[in-house]
Scaffold this motif. Structure first.
Motif: not given
Length: 169
Positions: A72-81, A116-120
């Protein structure tokens, strides 16, 4: 025989095995209708970077024999301001999850998703998003059972195909 599996972070020395698994995953995606090509020249560097990044999770499922059978590959993505999701400016995005066919039906996909949920959650991210191909009804059913709700349909058009009016200008 009931095999035990462990889910854990991927290690850089497992890159060759992950590459093999990723290629199998991609072949299955092709059967579900993905229209992107795999860039083999870039793939090793991309997976290596994912394993090293603080903003990405690279997890594997390993059998008791030491063989890797999923990832599984999971990322943290920033939303626009200008956007916030549940009061936060970041969301989790499960980029890919795969279990080899012979290891399916042992709960590994659920365990990888939970990892992945735990990591998030540990990174203070409270929203998980992912994409499912329209040609993958089993995948959509799986994610619905996991509690995810469809919120969008991604549409795509190849502009270099067909007789489009803007091509005649």
């Amino acid at each position: 025989m009931n095999t035990e599996y462990a889910v854990r972070d991927a290690r850089e020395e497992e890159l060759d095995t992950l590459l093999t698994l990723y290629r199998s995953y991609y072949r299955e995606l092709k059967g579900c209708g993905i229209n992107y090509e795999l860039d083999e020249a870039q793939l090793p560097d991309v997976l290596r970077a994912r394993m090293k990044s603080r903003l990405l999770l690279a997890a594997v499922a390993e059998g008791e024999d030491g063989r890797l059978v999923g990832f599984a590959f999971c990322a943290i993505s920033r939303l626009g301001r200008e956007h916030r999701c549940r009061g936060k400016n970041s969301v989790g995005f499960l980029q890919e999850l795969y279990v080899v066919p012979e290891a399916r039906r042992h709960g590994l996909a659920s365990r990888l998703a939970d990892y992945a949920r735990d990591w998030l959650w540990g990174n203070d991210i409270t929203t998980l998003s992912l994409e499912v191909l329209c040609g993958n009804p089993a995948g959509l059913a799986f994610w619905k059972r996991q509690g995810l709700v469809p919120v969008a349909t991604i549409c795509q058009q190849n502009l270099d195909e067909g007789d489009h009016p803007w091509k005649r200008m």
